[in-house]
Design a protein around this motif. Structure first.
Motif, PDB file in Angstrom:
ATOM      1  N   VAL A 186      68.232 -11.577  98.513  1.00  0.00           N
ATOM      2  CA  VAL A 186      68.066 -13.152  98.530  1.00  0.00           C
ATOM      3  C   VAL A 186      68.924 -13.414  99.826  1.00  0.00           C
ATOM      4  CG1 VAL A 186      68.660 -15.306  97.345  1.00  0.00           C
ATOM      5  CG2 VAL A 186      67.921 -13.309  96.021  1.00  0.00           C
ATOM      6  N   ILE A 187      68.392 -14.215 100.865  1.00  0.00           N
ATOM      7  CA  ILE A 187      68.892 -14.606 101.817  1.00  0.00           C
ATOM      8  C   ILE A 187      68.975 -16.292 101.553  1.00  0.00           C
ATOM      9  CG2 ILE A 187      68.951 -15.048 104.397  1.00  0.00           C
ATOM     10  CD1 ILE A 187      67.363 -12.497 104.516  1.00  0.00           C
ATOM     11  N   LEU A 188      70.127 -16.741 101.681  1.00  0.00           N
ATOM     12  CA  LEU A 188      70.581 -17.954 101.655  1.00  0.00           C
ATOM     13  C   LEU A 188      71.026 -18.588 102.944  1.00  0.00           C
ATOM     14  CD1 LEU A 188      71.322 -20.659  99.898  1.00  0.00           C
ATOM     15  CD2 LEU A 188      73.239 -19.647  99.444  1.00  0.00           C
ATOM     16  N   SER A 189      70.171 -19.433 103.392  1.00  0.00           N
ATOM     17  CA  SER A 189      70.252 -19.820 104.736  1.00  0.00           C
ATOM     18  C   SER A 189      70.965 -21.404 104.556  1.00  0.00           C
ATOM     19  CB  SER A 189      69.270 -20.040 105.671  1.00  0.00           C
ATOM     20  OG  SER A 189      69.430 -20.757 106.701  1.00  0.00           O
ATOM     21  N   THR A 190      72.231 -21.811 105.163  1.00  0.00           N
ATOM     22  CA  THR A 190      72.646 -23.112 104.743  1.00  0.00           C
ATOM     23  C   THR A 190      73.824 -23.506 105.742  1.00  0.00           C
ATOM     24  OG1 THR A 190      73.899 -24.377 102.924  1.00  0.00           O
ATOM     25  CG2 THR A 190      74.594 -21.867 103.138  1.00  0.00           C
ATOM     26  N   HIS A 191      74.275 -24.645 105.619  1.00  0.00           N
ATOM     27  CA  HIS A 191      75.227 -25.118 106.461  1.00  0.00           C
ATOM     28  C   HIS A 191      76.381 -25.562 105.504  1.00  0.00           C
ATOM     29  CE1 HIS A 191      73.297 -29.133 105.842  1.00  0.00           C
ATOM     30  NE2 HIS A 191      74.534 -29.574 105.814  1.00  0.00           N
ATOM     31  N   ILE A 192      76.307 -25.511 104.347  1.00  0.00           N
ATOM     32  CA  ILE A 192      77.292 -25.623 103.173  1.00  0.00           C
ATOM     33  C   ILE A 192      77.968 -24.716 102.806  1.00  0.00           C
ATOM     34  CG2 ILE A 192      77.474 -26.770 100.919  1.00  0.00           C
ATOM     35  CD1 ILE A 192      74.745 -28.033 101.209  1.00  0.00           C
ATOM     36  N   VAL A 193      79.391 -24.494 103.093  1.00  0.00           N
ATOM     37  CA  VAL A 193      80.162 -23.513 103.010  1.00  0.00           C
ATOM     38  C   VAL A 193      80.368 -23.039 101.461  1.00  0.00           C
ATOM     39  CG1 VAL A 193      82.631 -22.455 103.113  1.00  0.00           C
ATOM     40  CG2 VAL A 193      81.592 -24.052 105.125  1.00  0.00           C
ATOM     41  N   ASP A 194      80.390 -24.079 100.740  1.00  0.00           N
ATOM     42  CA  ASP A 194      80.565 -23.841  99.260  1.00  0.00           C
ATOM     43  C   ASP A 194      79.490 -22.985  98.641  1.00  0.00           C
ATOM     44  OD1 ASP A 194      83.034 -24.829  99.052  1.00  0.00           O
ATOM     45  OD2 ASP A 194      82.246 -26.938  98.244  1.00  0.00           O
ATOM     46  N   ASP A 195      78.245 -23.106  99.104  1.00  0.00           N
ATOM     47  CA  ASP A 195      77.154 -22.234  98.778  1.00  0.00           C
ATOM     48  C   ASP A 195      77.304 -20.825  99.052  1.00  0.00           C
ATOM     49  OD1 ASP A 195      75.629 -24.743  98.391  1.00  0.00           O
ATOM     50  OD2 ASP A 195      74.186 -24.354  99.503  1.00  0.00           O
ATOM     51  N   VAL A 196      77.978 -20.671 100.090  1.00  0.00           N
ATOM     52  CA  VAL A 196      78.002 -19.058 100.393  1.00  0.00           C
ATOM     53  C   VAL A 196      79.384 -18.646  99.495  1.00  0.00           C
ATOM     54  CG1 VAL A 196      78.785 -17.430 102.052  1.00  0.00           C
ATOM     55  CG2 VAL A 196      77.044 -19.131 102.537  1.00  0.00           C
ATOM     56  N   LYS A 197      80.594 -19.504  99.611  1.00  0.00           N
ATOM     57  CA  LYS A 197      81.541 -19.223  98.830  1.00  0.00           C
ATOM     58  C   LYS A 197      81.317 -18.732  97.237  1.00  0.00           C
ATOM     59  CE  LYS A 197      84.490 -22.098  97.481  1.00  0.00           C
ATOM     60  NZ  LYS A 197      85.205 -23.288  97.685  1.00  0.00           N
ATOM     61  N   GLU A 198      80.463 -19.647  96.545  1.00  0.00           N
ATOM     62  CA  GLU A 198      80.225 -19.672  95.165  1.00  0.00           C
ATOM     63  C   GLU A 198      79.167 -18.203  94.853  1.00  0.00           C
ATOM     64  OE1 GLU A 198      81.475 -21.176  92.874  1.00  0.00           O
ATOM     65  OE2 GLU A 198      82.571 -22.861  93.984  1.00  0.00           O
ATOM     66  N   LEU A 199      78.281 -17.947  95.831  1.00  0.00           N
ATOM     67  CA  LEU A 199      77.252 -17.164  95.311  1.00  0.00           C
ATOM     68  C   LEU A 199      77.250 -15.585  95.958  1.00  0.00           C
ATOM     69  CD1 LEU A 199      74.247 -19.607  95.810  1.00  0.00           C
ATOM     70  CD2 LEU A 199      74.974 -18.252  93.592  1.00  0.00           C
ATOM     71  N   CYS A 200      77.665 -15.576  97.323  1.00  0.00           N
ATOM     72  CA  CYS A 200      77.111 -14.362  98.261  1.00  0.00           C
ATOM     73  C   CYS A 200      78.492 -13.298  98.282  1.00  0.00           C
ATOM     74  CB  CYS A 200      76.809 -15.013  99.408  1.00  0.00           C
ATOM     75  SG  CYS A 200      75.474 -15.906  99.591  1.00  0.00           S
ATOM     76  N   THR A 201      77.896 -12.108  98.278  1.00  0.00           N
ATOM     77  CA  THR A 201      78.932 -11.035  98.476  1.00  0.00           C
ATOM     78  C   THR A 201      78.777 -10.339  99.710  1.00  0.00           C
ATOM     79  OG1 THR A 201      77.283  -9.480  97.767  1.00  0.00           O
ATOM     80  CG2 THR A 201      78.746  -9.918  96.120  1.00  0.00           C
ATOM     81  N   ASN A 202      77.974 -10.963 100.606  1.00  0.00           N
ATOM     82  CA  ASN A 202      77.839 -10.665 101.930  1.00  0.00           C
ATOM     83  C   ASN A 202      77.554 -11.836 102.735  1.00  0.00           C
ATOM     84  OD1 ASN A 202      78.355  -7.517 102.490  1.00  0.00           O
ATOM     85  ND2 ASN A 202      77.002  -7.443 100.524  1.00  0.00           N
ATOM     86  N   MET A 203      78.029 -12.066 103.917  1.00  0.00           N
ATOM     87  CA  MET A 203      77.619 -13.183 104.778  1.00  0.00           C
ATOM     88  C   MET A 203      77.529 -12.976 106.211  1.00  0.00           C
ATOM     89  SD  MET A 203      81.125 -15.639 104.512  1.00  0.00           S
ATOM     90  CE  MET A 203      80.635 -16.423 106.101  1.00  0.00           C
TER      91      MET A 203
END
Length: 290
Positions: A186-203
């Motif tokens: 799942v690739i989550l493309s975003t400019h919202i930092v919290d989205d990545v912090k909450e969900l992703c193990t790699n970035m």
């Protein structure tokens, strides 16, 4: 299965370099692609999704050459773009059923089970008969995910999925994506930092078409720990501080400007150390590596 991107570049006719030698290895799970608007995220997503051509570079998904075997990619791809349209006067069930047929699920009983299952998964089953025109923004986003999952994809791309959602809808979306990411890239493309912090193990952080940082979010935070300091200042002092320090972020706190700086040593002068956040890592790259 892993998505491998090597030296991918794309320049538009107006000489805007949307992507510059982008190289990423993306394993199964949640991968966050973080960057400001105009950084090149959507261009990269469209190329991976076979909707746009690259100038140079390669992309492989397992044994599939993404740039050459587009039909093979589309069979195992789910894509939720930043902007997508729906038919406002048709019910969620009817449209999802129609889209399932178009995606090759021609057996009526099988299609019924797939559609029913996805509506339950996205928490839309109770409103399945409601016209899409009456859906909230979050409900439409969840419907978008439902249609993206119709072919049980091995790769799911979501572009700015939580923009405009209220906190409750955003949490529902987090939970849904997290569940999907257990068995899918799942690739989550975003400019919202919290989205990545909450969900992703790699970035990865992308800016002006270049990958400026990549890794595990916690590792990236730890690498900057003890180097971020904060101070409340007067508005007319901002330019002076920018000349003297590496200012990575500025915001208002109780109506007064507060700056965060990056420093290997305690700067004194009224600055206090703060715990590093992912947004500090992000701004340190975006504001100082242009």
């Amino acid at each position: 299965m892993e998505l491998t991107i090597n030296n991918l570049s794309k320049t538009y006719r107006n000489d805007v370099k949307a992507l510059q030698d982008v190289t990423l290895n993306i394993p199964k799970g949640m991968f966050g692609l973080l960057g400001p608007n105009g950084a090149g995220k959507s261009t990269l997503m469209r190329i991976i999704s076979t909707l746009q051509e690259a100038d140079t570079g390669t992309i492989t998904l397992g044994n599939i050459d993404v740039l050459k075997q587009k039909n093979e990619v589309r069979k195992i791809l789910g894509y939720l773009p930043q902007q997508f349209g729906t038919y406002p006067k048709i019910s969620a069930y009817a449209l999802l059923n129609h889209l399932a047929f178009l995606k090759g699920i021609t057996n009526k009983n099988q299609r019924k089970e797939v559609v029913k299952g996805l509506l339950h998964k996205t928490n839309l089953y109770d409103v399945r008969k409601q016209n899409l025109g009456g859906y909230s923004g979050g409900m439409k986003q969840r419907f978008g995910i439902a249609q993206a999952l119709l072919n049980n994809p091995k790769l799911l791309i979501v572009d700015e999925p939580t923009a405009g959602l209220d906190p409750a809808e955003r949490n529902r979306f987090y939970n849904l994506l997290s569940e999907i990411g257990e068995n899918t890239i799942v690739i989550l493309s975003t400019h919202i930092v919290d989205d990545v912090k909450e969900l992703c193990t790699n970035m990865a952080i992308i800016n002006k078409g270049k990958v400026v940082l990549k890794g595990n979010p916690l590792d990236l935070i730890n690498s900057t720990e003890g180097k971020v300091y904060q101070k409340t200042i007067h508005k007319n002092e901002l330019d002076t501080y920018k000349k003297e320090y590496e200012v990575i972020n500025e915001k208002l706190f109780l109506g007064k400007p507060t700056i965060s700086i990056l420093s290997n040593h305690h700067p004194k002068n009224g600055f206090i150390p703060i715990n590093t956040r992912l947004e500090d890592v992000y701004f340190s790259q975006i504001n100082n590596k242009n």
